[in-house]
Write a protein that holds these residues in place. Structure first.
Motif, PDB file in Angstrom:
ATOM      1  N   ARG A 317      37.104  37.761  28.804  1.00 48.97           N
ATOM      2  CA  ARG A 317      38.139  37.044  28.542  1.00 48.97           C
ATOM      3  C   ARG A 317      39.363  37.973  28.548  1.00 48.97           C
ATOM      4  NH1 ARG A 317      41.286  36.900  23.698  1.00 48.97           N
ATOM      5  NH2 ARG A 317      42.234  34.861  23.307  1.00 48.97           N
ATOM      6  N   GLU A 318      39.113  39.346  28.265  1.00 46.27           N
ATOM      7  CA  GLU A 318      40.252  40.233  28.280  1.00 46.27           C
ATOM      8  C   GLU A 318      40.498  40.314  29.948  1.00 46.27           C
ATOM      9  OE1 GLU A 318      41.327  44.891  27.145  1.00 46.27           O
ATOM     10  OE2 GLU A 318      39.877  43.618  25.688  1.00 46.27           O
ATOM     11  N   ARG A 319      39.436  40.567  30.500  1.00 44.19           N
ATOM     12  CA  ARG A 319      39.478  40.927  31.902  1.00 44.19           C
ATOM     13  C   ARG A 319      40.395  39.720  32.596  1.00 44.19           C
ATOM     14  NH1 ARG A 319      37.222  40.246  36.917  1.00 44.19           N
ATOM     15  NH2 ARG A 319      37.050  42.250  38.040  1.00 44.19           N
ATOM     16  N   THR A 320      39.890  38.447  32.182  1.00 44.38           N
ATOM     17  CA  THR A 320      40.737  37.226  32.634  1.00 44.38           C
ATOM     18  C   THR A 320      42.117  37.254  32.290  1.00 44.38           C
ATOM     19  OG1 THR A 320      38.600  36.020  32.722  1.00 44.38           O
ATOM     20  CG2 THR A 320      40.568  34.658  32.914  1.00 44.38           C
ATOM     21  N   ILE A 321      42.142  37.722  31.206  1.00 40.17           N
ATOM     22  CA  ILE A 321      43.886  37.634  30.741  1.00 40.17           C
ATOM     23  C   ILE A 321      44.646  38.623  31.365  1.00 40.17           C
ATOM     24  CG2 ILE A 321      45.268  38.224  28.709  1.00 40.17           C
ATOM     25  CD1 ILE A 321      43.255  36.858  26.989  1.00 40.17           C
ATOM     26  N   ALA A 322      43.817  40.025  31.586  1.00 41.99           N
ATOM     27  CA  ALA A 322      44.327  41.160  32.072  1.00 41.99           C
ATOM     28  C   ALA A 322      44.665  40.626  33.654  1.00 41.99           C
ATOM     29  CB  ALA A 322      43.749  42.253  32.033  1.00 41.99           C
ATOM     30  N   THR A 323      43.849  40.238  34.334  1.00 40.21           N
ATOM     31  CA  THR A 323      43.982  39.913  35.728  1.00 40.21           C
ATOM     32  C   THR A 323      44.980  38.750  35.798  1.00 40.21           C
ATOM     33  OG1 THR A 323      41.593  40.278  36.094  1.00 40.21           O
ATOM     34  CG2 THR A 323      42.591  39.037  37.664  1.00 40.21           C
ATOM     35  N   SER A 324      45.024  37.584  35.043  1.00 41.57           N
ATOM     36  CA  SER A 324      46.216  36.622  35.171  1.00 41.57           C
ATOM     37  C   SER A 324      47.444  37.403  34.803  1.00 41.57           C
ATOM     38  CB  SER A 324      45.729  35.434  34.151  1.00 41.57           C
ATOM     39  OG  SER A 324      44.585  34.918  34.382  1.00 41.57           O
ATOM     40  N   LEU A 325      47.679  38.132  34.045  1.00 39.92           N
ATOM     41  CA  LEU A 325      48.769  38.953  33.704  1.00 39.92           C
ATOM     42  C   LEU A 325      49.210  39.879  34.861  1.00 39.92           C
ATOM     43  CD1 LEU A 325      51.111  39.654  31.809  1.00 39.92           C
ATOM     44  CD2 LEU A 325      49.682  41.483  30.839  1.00 39.92           C
ATOM     45  N   GLN A 326      48.243  40.316  35.427  1.00 37.39           N
ATOM     46  CA  GLN A 326      48.500  41.326  36.575  1.00 37.39           C
ATOM     47  C   GLN A 326      49.048  40.470  37.703  1.00 37.39           C
ATOM     48  OE1 GLN A 326      45.383  43.766  37.580  1.00 37.39           O
ATOM     49  NE2 GLN A 326      46.323  45.083  39.066  1.00 37.39           N
ATOM     50  N   ARG A 327      48.141  39.409  38.014  1.00 36.97           N
ATOM     51  CA  ARG A 327      48.780  38.530  39.140  1.00 36.97           C
ATOM     52  C   ARG A 327      49.986  37.707  39.094  1.00 36.97           C
ATOM     53  NH1 ARG A 327      45.056  37.120  43.017  1.00 36.97           N
ATOM     54  NH2 ARG A 327      42.845  37.776  42.703  1.00 36.97           N
ATOM     55  N   GLY A 328      50.506  37.548  37.439  1.00 36.12           N
ATOM     56  CA  GLY A 328      51.882  37.067  37.329  1.00 36.12           C
ATOM     57  C   GLY A 328      52.795  37.960  37.486  1.00 36.12           C
ATOM     58  N   LEU A 329      52.471  39.108  37.375  1.00 40.02           N
ATOM     59  CA  LEU A 329      53.528  40.120  37.255  1.00 40.02           C
ATOM     60  C   LEU A 329      53.787  40.728  38.841  1.00 40.02           C
ATOM     61  CD1 LEU A 329      52.825  42.428  34.297  1.00 40.02           C
ATOM     62  CD2 LEU A 329      54.615  40.609  34.482  1.00 40.02           C
ATOM     63  N   MET A 330      53.076  40.469  39.471  1.00 46.34           N
ATOM     64  CA  MET A 330      53.219  41.007  41.048  1.00 46.34           C
ATOM     65  C   MET A 330      54.022  40.057  41.588  1.00 46.34           C
ATOM     66  SD  MET A 330      51.156  43.452  41.210  1.00 46.34           S
ATOM     67  CE  MET A 330      51.292  43.662  43.209  1.00 46.34           C
ATOM     68  N   PRO A 331      54.587  40.598  42.663  1.00 44.44           N
ATOM     69  CA  PRO A 331      55.500  39.607  43.592  1.00 44.44           C
ATOM     70  C   PRO A 331      54.667  38.745  44.511  1.00 44.44           C
ATOM     71  CG  PRO A 331      55.059  41.865  44.633  1.00 44.44           C
ATOM     72  CD  PRO A 331      54.548  41.824  43.238  1.00 44.44           C
ATOM     73  N   ARG A 376      42.747  50.244  32.230  1.00 38.36           N
ATOM     74  CA  ARG A 376      42.382  48.772  32.756  1.00 38.36           C
ATOM     75  C   ARG A 376      42.658  48.020  31.459  1.00 38.36           C
ATOM     76  NH1 ARG A 376      37.045  48.978  35.558  1.00 38.36           N
ATOM     77  NH2 ARG A 376      38.065  50.519  36.648  1.00 38.36           N
ATOM     78  N   GLY A 377      42.841  46.858  32.080  1.00 30.81           N
ATOM     79  CA  GLY A 377      42.844  45.678  30.762  1.00 30.81           C
ATOM     80  C   GLY A 377      44.129  45.380  30.694  1.00 30.81           C
ATOM     81  N   ILE A 378      44.461  44.526  29.528  1.00 36.19           N
ATOM     82  CA  ILE A 378      45.800  43.881  29.199  1.00 36.19           C
ATOM     83  C   ILE A 378      46.711  44.954  29.201  1.00 36.19           C
ATOM     84  CG2 ILE A 378      46.930  42.532  27.591  1.00 36.19           C
ATOM     85  CD1 ILE A 378      44.231  41.211  26.965  1.00 36.19           C
ATOM     86  N   GLU A 379      46.720  46.152  28.476  1.00 35.21           N
ATOM     87  CA  GLU A 379      47.504  47.304  28.340  1.00 35.21           C
ATOM     88  C   GLU A 379      47.804  47.736  29.637  1.00 35.21           C
ATOM     89  OE1 GLU A 379      48.329  51.472  25.676  1.00 35.21           O
ATOM     90  OE2 GLU A 379      46.363  50.323  25.720  1.00 35.21           O
ATOM     91  N   ALA A 380      47.001  47.921  30.578  1.00 35.43           N
ATOM     92  CA  ALA A 380      47.184  48.656  31.986  1.00 35.43           C
ATOM     93  C   ALA A 380      48.162  47.508  32.449  1.00 35.43           C
ATOM     94  CB  ALA A 380      46.015  48.982  32.447  1.00 35.43           C
ATOM     95  N   ALA A 381      48.103  46.357  32.541  1.00 34.62           N
ATOM     96  CA  ALA A 381      48.352  45.336  33.383  1.00 34.62           C
ATOM     97  C   ALA A 381      50.112  45.343  32.735  1.00 34.62           C
ATOM     98  CB  ALA A 381      47.890  43.775  33.272  1.00 34.62           C
ATOM     99  N   ALA A 382      50.128  45.248  31.335  1.00 31.35           N
ATOM    100  CA  ALA A 382      51.477  44.983  30.788  1.00 31.35           C
ATOM    101  C   ALA A 382      52.296  46.399  31.277  1.00 31.35           C
ATOM    102  CB  ALA A 382      51.313  44.961  29.173  1.00 31.35           C
ATOM    103  N   THR A 383      51.691  47.670  31.285  1.00 26.34           N
ATOM    104  CA  THR A 383      52.442  48.722  31.643  1.00 26.34           C
ATOM    105  C   THR A 383      52.812  48.598  33.153  1.00 26.34           C
ATOM    106  OG1 THR A 383      51.064  50.221  30.061  1.00 26.34           O
ATOM    107  CG2 THR A 383      52.172  51.147  31.910  1.00 26.34           C
ATOM    108  N   MET A 384      52.094  48.258  33.844  1.00 25.11           N
ATOM    109  CA  MET A 384      52.303  48.031  35.133  1.00 25.11           C
ATOM    110  C   MET A 384      53.382  47.040  35.460  1.00 25.11           C
ATOM    111  SD  MET A 384      52.093  45.470  37.806  1.00 25.11           S
ATOM    112  CE  MET A 384      50.649  44.467  37.462  1.00 25.11           C
ATOM    113  N   GLY A 385      53.644  45.887  34.790  1.00 18.86           N
ATOM    114  CA  GLY A 385      54.744  45.303  34.782  1.00 18.86           C
ATOM    115  C   GLY A 385      56.112  45.795  34.291  1.00 18.86           C
TER     116      GLY A 385
END
Length: 688
Positions: A317-331, A376-385
């Motif tokens: 679940r966390e990986r799916t959320i993180a991946t979705s967040l990561q994809r959503g934050l990408m150009p 990795r995970g949600i925190e890494a994706a949010a930091t990336m954004g």
């Protein structure tokens, strides 16, 4: 005591031993034929003496005969005493049950030393060994289950613990929502709820009826659906073809009958009132059916697996959320530009924080960026954004790559210091980054890097172009600043920016992977998208553990007839000259509808440079996908737009420029500054 009384006592004692002792007593002659045995001992109670006496051990045909015969022959031959040897078999009194005996064997001698045969004492230790076996199964479950956060692997570990220690075959089916990482609510699971086969283990050689990952449904009503409904385990000690519930599932009935299944256990994988799936245990090879103690043991083992299955669900679940967040934050798809042709491969397999960006800049330039956030995970994706947004904002401020990374390092250090309370990341930095800016007018590329691997540059013929970019510290590590490198590139050069997930996976030679990547990209006749795919096929492992990004950019040079530059003195009389120069150039470019607006923009910018700037003035027009007007001078002071009051005689120049153009701004140059304005014109013919 008289001799005859002593003999009578010895006879009475032997009779008592062979009729009342709780141990199994056996006496065999020198040919290993049974001479006497305790008929009341466990395992032979109720067996007729005529069926045993006079027969050899082999002729008895009991399970475990070979081992017992071998031991007796060894004792008879050597005289060595065998003590407490465990033998597993099936008793004469009930061949359907398994029995464990502790066997002691010794040789018998006559008064003259003659070898008469062997004697054996057998203790029934079945219950003791079963208890030890149960403890062994529980220990193995504790040791083996939950070594990963993969639900399929955890289910297979559960099946491996149960087969063959407790069952001949085990099937583990999980609710589909669990495998997808979704929340499973407490309460019953209906028969219509989709499930999937997560694991199957068997001692037989037949192929699994349902393969891993395939749907596995159970018709209603069956023991499976009853367990899903109330989360209580079931045991079917004797499975016969006349079972009424089998009529609801004829396909499964045929599979069970053909496999010879005679007993089964169904246990729910349940946690905190939520049913995550089922574990089904079957017996067909061993004749003894499942008993209540087997059900208790199976329930305990499955209960140990349930939290690990739920952990895998939470991780998914966390990986799916993180991946979705990561994809959503990408150009999205990189913009179409005159400066470069681009293609990319973005593989967020590890749910980490890798990112890329293609940012159009003033003067037809472009910024190319890749980065890798720690963790990795949600925190890494949010930091990336956050970092990507900050970097794009800084890039649009027209900062050079070295200064841009210096400012971004300040932002990263702030983010690292203000993270939510908790353990800090293992890495002592927040991210790595590489930024390159390419100018299609001058064909100059400027790049800087913060702890990231270098940029790869290939000439139009596929050969490597040296581009030594100083290695700056990672972002967020409180570095001491960054330095940039500059190179002039021929048209059709290839720039490759990538993260370490592409070339630096575990157990791999990074330099060899970089060399292989260069060989792939050296195919100059290939399309950029094909090159990206080829690099992924060649370099990515079958089971990636980290994200990977590959950004390719093939440079283009803006044609000379699309750029015009004039140098003007810092004198008020040149404003009219600037207007005439603009008019003539737009006529040459066949843009008559843009003359008035562009003349007004140029005159305001030139006037502003004369009034507030220094030195000679440079006026430049660029015909790209937009019409760009730039005015440069040797002053480093940037202009600031302000709102003029009704009584002010000036102060409206930049406001006019802003209203007439689509974008405008200021950038620092090597000799001063440049103020620019872009127009998107309907009659503009974009360069090919």
């Amino acid at each position: 005591m008289r001799a005859e009384d002593r003999d009578r006592a010895h006879t009475a004692m032997l009779d008592a031993l062979f009729t009342q002792a709780p141990h199994g007593l056996w006496i065999c002659d020198a040919e290993l034929r049974v001479v006497r045995f305790n008929a009341e001992a466990p395992g032979v109670r109720g067996v007729r003496a005529a069926d045993v006496l006079g027969r050899t051990i082999d002729e008895l045909g009991i399970s475990g005969t070979d081992e017992i015969t071998s031991l007796a022959e060894h004792v008879l031959r050597t005289g060595e005493v065998v003590r407490d040897r465990l033998v597993r078999g099936r008793p004469l009194s009930d061949p359907t049950k398994e029995m464990v005996i502790s066997l002691s064997v010794f040789r018998l001698h006559g008064d003259d030393g003659e070898i008469l045969g062997v004697a054996a004492i057998a203790d029934d230790v079945t219950e003791r060994e079963r208890a030890l076996d149960r403890l062994g199964v529980l220990h193995e479950a504790h040791r083996s289950i939950g070594t990963s956060l993969d639900a399929f692997r955890t289910a297979d570990e559960l099946a491996c613990v149960l087969v063959p220690r407790l069952a001949d075959a085990v099937a583990v089916d999980l609710v589909d929502e669990v495998l997808r990482g979704r929340t499973v609510h407490p309460g019953p699971v209906t028969a219509a709820s989709p499930m999937r086969r997560a694991a199957f283990r068997t001692t037989a050689t037949e192929e699994a009826p349902v393969h891993t990952g395939e749907p596995s449904t159970y018709p209603f009503p069956t023991p499976y659906t009853q367990v899903l409904n109330d989360a209580r385990p079931r045991v079917v000690s004797r499975l016969g073809a006349d079972e009424r519930w089998l009529a609801a599932d004829p396909e499964r009935l045929e599979a069970l009958v053909s496999a010879g299944v005679h007993s089964l256990i169904v246990v729910p994988l349940a946690l905190r009132g939520s049913v995550l799936g089922l574990a089904s245990l079957y017996r067909f090879a061993r004749p003894d059916p499942f008993q209540d103690d087997d059900l208790v043991l199976a329930t305990e083992v499955v209960a140990k697996a349930a939290p690990h299955i739920d952990n895998a669900r939470s991780y998914a679940r966390e990986r799916t959320i993180a991946t979705s967040l990561q994809r959503g934050l990408m150009p999205g798809r990189p913009p179409v530009l005159s400066a470069v042709d681009t293609a990319y491969a973005y593989l967020p397999e590890g749910a980490g924080g890798d990112w890329y960006d293609v940012i159009p800049l003033s003067g037809a330039r472009v910024a190319l960026v890749v980065g890798d956030t720690a963790g990795r995970g949600i925190e890494a994706a949010a930091t990336m954004g956050q970092l990507r947004t900050a970097l794009r904002t800084l890039a649009l401020q027209e900062l050079e790559p070295d200064e841009l990374l210096t400012r971004l390092d300040e932002t990263a250090s702030f983010l690292a210091a203000t993270r939510s309370a908790g353990d800090p990341p293992e890495e002592n930095f927040l991210a790595t980054c590489l930024c390159a800016v390419y100018d299609p007018v001058t064909r100059v590329c400027v790049a800087a890097r913060a702890g990231h691997m270098p940029l790869m540059v290939l000439a139009p013929d596929g050969s490597a172009t040296p581009f030594d970019i100083p290695a700056g510290p990672p972002l967020g590590s409180n570095g001491a600043g960054y330095a940039s490198a500059t190179v002039t590139l021929p048209e059709s050069s290839l720039l490759a920016l990538f993260t370490n997930g592409l070339v630096s996976t575990r157990g791999r030679d990074t330099e060899a992977a970089r060399s292989r990547l260069q060989e792939i990209l050296a195919q100059t006749d290939e399309d950029l998208d094909h090159l990206c795919d080829a690099a992924v096929y060649e370099l990515m492992p079958s089971k990636p553990q980290d994200d990977a990004v590959l950004l390719l950019a093939r440079t283009r040079a803006l044609p000379a007839d699309r750029v015009t530059t004039w140098t003007l003195p810092a004198d008020g009389s040149v404003v009219a000259t600037a207007r005439r120069l603009v008019e003539h150039q737009l006529a040459a470019w066949n843009l008559p509808g843009s003359v008035f607006t562009t003349e007004l923009i140029a005159s305001e910018l030139v006037t502003n440079a004369i009034r507030y700037g220094k030195g000679p003035i440079e006026l430049r027009l660029i015909l790209d996908r937009t019409l760009i007007c730039e005015v440069s001078d040797t002053s480093s002071t940037s202009p600031h737009m302000r709102q003029a009051t009704p009584t002010d005689e000036g102060g409206r120049g930049l406001l006019i420029v802003m209203q007439l153009s689509d974008r405008w701004g200021t950038r620092t140059t090597a000799t001063g500054k440049s103020v620019w304005a872009e127009q998107t014109l309907p009659d503009l013919v974009a360069p090919p």
